[in-house]
Design a protein around this motif. Structure first.
Motif, PDB file in Angstrom:
ATOM      1  N   ARG A  56      11.173  -0.448  -6.330  1.00 17.49           N
ATOM      2  CA  ARG A  56      11.691  -1.960  -5.758  1.00 17.49           C
ATOM      3  C   ARG A  56      11.155  -2.796  -6.811  1.00 17.49           C
ATOM      4  O   ARG A  56      12.036  -3.834  -7.023  1.00 17.49           O
ATOM      5  N   HIS A  63      -2.729   1.071  -0.516  1.00 17.19           N
ATOM      6  CA  HIS A  63      -2.859   1.859  -1.741  1.00 17.19           C
ATOM      7  C   HIS A  63      -3.914   0.652  -2.680  1.00 17.19           C
ATOM      8  O   HIS A  63      -4.569   0.882  -3.254  1.00 17.19           O
ATOM      9  N   HIS A 119      -6.329   7.491  -1.219  1.00 19.02           N
ATOM     10  CA  HIS A 119      -5.555   6.785  -2.395  1.00 19.02           C
ATOM     11  C   HIS A 119      -4.664   7.816  -2.973  1.00 19.02           C
ATOM     12  O   HIS A 119      -3.576   7.367  -2.951  1.00 19.02           O
ATOM     13  N   TRP A 152     -14.505   6.632  -8.103  1.00 20.99           N
ATOM     14  CA  TRP A 152     -14.302   7.873  -8.454  1.00 20.99           C
ATOM     15  C   TRP A 152     -14.068   8.258  -9.937  1.00 20.99           C
ATOM     16  O   TRP A 152     -14.183   9.328 -10.521  1.00 20.99           O
ATOM     17  N   TRP A 195      -3.304  10.270  -1.312  1.00 21.72           N
ATOM     18  CA  TRP A 195      -2.197  10.656  -0.238  1.00 21.72           C
ATOM     19  C   TRP A 195      -1.330   9.441  -0.418  1.00 21.72           C
ATOM     20  O   TRP A 195      -0.113   9.750  -0.358  1.00 21.72           O
ATOM     21  N   LEU A 196      -1.642   8.375  -0.557  1.00 22.08           N
ATOM     22  CA  LEU A 196      -0.814   7.221  -0.668  1.00 22.08           C
ATOM     23  C   LEU A 196       0.182   7.180  -2.176  1.00 22.08           C
ATOM     24  O   LEU A 196       1.389   6.788  -2.196  1.00 22.08           O
ATOM     25  N   SER A 197      -0.665   7.566  -3.082  1.00 25.76           N
ATOM     26  CA  SER A 197       0.107   7.630  -4.183  1.00 25.76           C
ATOM     27  C   SER A 197       1.479   8.536  -4.375  1.00 25.76           C
ATOM     28  O   SER A 197       2.152   8.019  -5.470  1.00 25.76           O
ATOM     29  N   PHE A 198       1.450   9.383  -3.534  1.00 24.66           N
ATOM     30  CA  PHE A 198       2.610   9.990  -3.506  1.00 24.66           C
ATOM     31  C   PHE A 198       4.068   9.021  -3.101  1.00 24.66           C
ATOM     32  O   PHE A 198       4.964   9.416  -3.593  1.00 24.66           O
ATOM     33  N   TYR A 199       3.596   7.905  -2.460  1.00 26.96           N
ATOM     34  CA  TYR A 199       4.844   6.920  -2.144  1.00 26.96           C
ATOM     35  C   TYR A 199       4.751   5.771  -3.240  1.00 26.96           C
ATOM     36  O   TYR A 199       5.751   5.018  -2.980  1.00 26.96           O
ATOM     37  N   GLN A 200       4.064   6.059  -4.227  1.00 24.80           N
ATOM     38  CA  GLN A 200       4.044   4.674  -5.373  1.00 24.80           C
ATOM     39  C   GLN A 200       5.611   4.457  -6.022  1.00 24.80           C
ATOM     40  O   GLN A 200       5.856   3.467  -6.302  1.00 24.80           O
ATOM     41  N   ARG A 201       6.272   5.761  -6.046  1.00 26.17           N
ATOM     42  CA  ARG A 201       7.505   5.752  -6.839  1.00 26.17           C
ATOM     43  C   ARG A 201       8.377   4.620  -5.775  1.00 26.17           C
ATOM     44  O   ARG A 201       9.394   3.962  -6.474  1.00 26.17           O
ATOM     45  N   PHE A 202       8.315   4.652  -4.521  1.00 29.87           N
ATOM     46  CA  PHE A 202       9.085   3.818  -3.627  1.00 29.87           C
ATOM     47  C   PHE A 202       8.822   2.299  -4.235  1.00 29.87           C
ATOM     48  O   PHE A 202       9.762   1.637  -4.154  1.00 29.87           O
ATOM     49  N   TRP A 203       7.592   1.936  -3.839  1.00 28.61           N
ATOM     50  CA  TRP A 203       7.395   0.740  -4.424  1.00 28.61           C
ATOM     51  C   TRP A 203       7.444   0.334  -5.749  1.00 28.61           C
ATOM     52  O   TRP A 203       7.793  -0.796  -6.124  1.00 28.61           O
ATOM     53  N   PRO A 205       8.386   0.598   1.993  1.00 29.82           N
ATOM     54  CA  PRO A 205       7.035   0.873   1.013  1.00 29.82           C
ATOM     55  C   PRO A 205       5.992  -0.293   0.851  1.00 29.82           C
ATOM     56  O   PRO A 205       4.933   0.198   0.330  1.00 29.82           O
ATOM     57  N   ARG A 265       6.395  11.436   5.481  1.00 26.77           N
ATOM     58  CA  ARG A 265       6.694  12.235   4.399  1.00 26.77           C
ATOM     59  C   ARG A 265       8.125  12.563   4.739  1.00 26.77           C
ATOM     60  O   ARG A 265       8.878  12.683   3.620  1.00 26.77           O
ATOM     61  N   LEU A 325      -7.205   0.369  -1.636  1.00 29.59           N
ATOM     62  CA  LEU A 325      -8.207   1.388  -2.066  1.00 29.59           C
ATOM     63  C   LEU A 325      -8.499   1.494  -3.408  1.00 29.59           C
ATOM     64  O   LEU A 325      -9.387   2.037  -3.987  1.00 29.59           O
TER      65      LEU A 325
END
Lengths: 137, 137
Positions: A97, B84, A84, B94, A86-94, B77, B26, B87
């Motif tokens: 949008r 994401h 989760h 957690w 690892w994927l959160s890094f990309y959150q800003r992209f979606w 994205p 990345r 998950l």
């Protein structure tokens, strides 16, 4: 963010890449299950189920405990948290949008509020129509 | 949550289960890349890189656009958001662990405040000012 070894993330995502294993995790979210209980909903052999469970276990997604003759499985949230994260890094992209979409919707609503005539096609005033794309001015 | 077909989630997680492909994503987070640019950091053939890119593309994680003779890749994205979201269902597990850990730490701190014996000797002195070095009284 917990930075995991690449090999560990490999095995976590690999384990998640199978619908049967994802369903097993979903079942485990409701509580501890024996290997037999985890296998039960699927039309697969106990050996096949055991292979899936081993994939989940070696990825650190579940923990198995042997009590007497029964193997009990439990969800291990840490590995799920790592995937989760690892994927959160990309959150800003979606998010970007969604923000754009939200802004467009807000602008659309604002336009409709300002000119109520455009609300239904019947009342649409032809005077207010803007020139079509590519139209010469 | 966007509920994807199981097969789509399979291919997304499968594509993420490889360190080379994760590194490509990345790189794409910094902007558009050609296939050659994506392959460049890795000691792999262009054919091998192309296979990785196809896995990312068929999972819907990237989009490829052909301009002239060059293939340009871009991050998509939506697929990352779906993984994401899948998950996120487990987030409470957690979070609960972190809450428990936080509570334990708070209790530990409270105990230390109540029983100053456990504090370090330096902080035990009730005097507000200690005599300056070399000061005669």
């Amino acid at each position: 963010m917990v930075e995991l070894q690449a090999a560990q993330l490999d095995s976590i995502f690999h384990a998640l890449g199978d619908a049967t294993r994802r369903q097993m995790l979903r079942d485990l979210s409701e509580g501890e299950r024996t290997v037999g209980e985890l296998a039960q909903p699927f039309a697969i052999s106990l050996a096949a189920a055991s292979k899936h469970i081993k994939a989940l276990e070696s990825a650190g997604l579940i923990r198995r405990e042997v009590r007497g003759r029964t193997h009990h499985c439990r969800l291990e949230p840490g590995a799920l948290a790592s995937a989760h994260a690892w994927l959160s890094f990309y959150q800003r992209f979606w998010s970007e949008r969604l923000d754009r979409l939200e802004r467009l919707l807000r602008e659309e609503t604002a336009r409709e509020t300002l000119s109520p005539k455009t609300l239904s096609p019947k009342t649409l005033s032809p005077k207010k129509q803007s020139p079509k794309k590519g139209e010469d001015r």
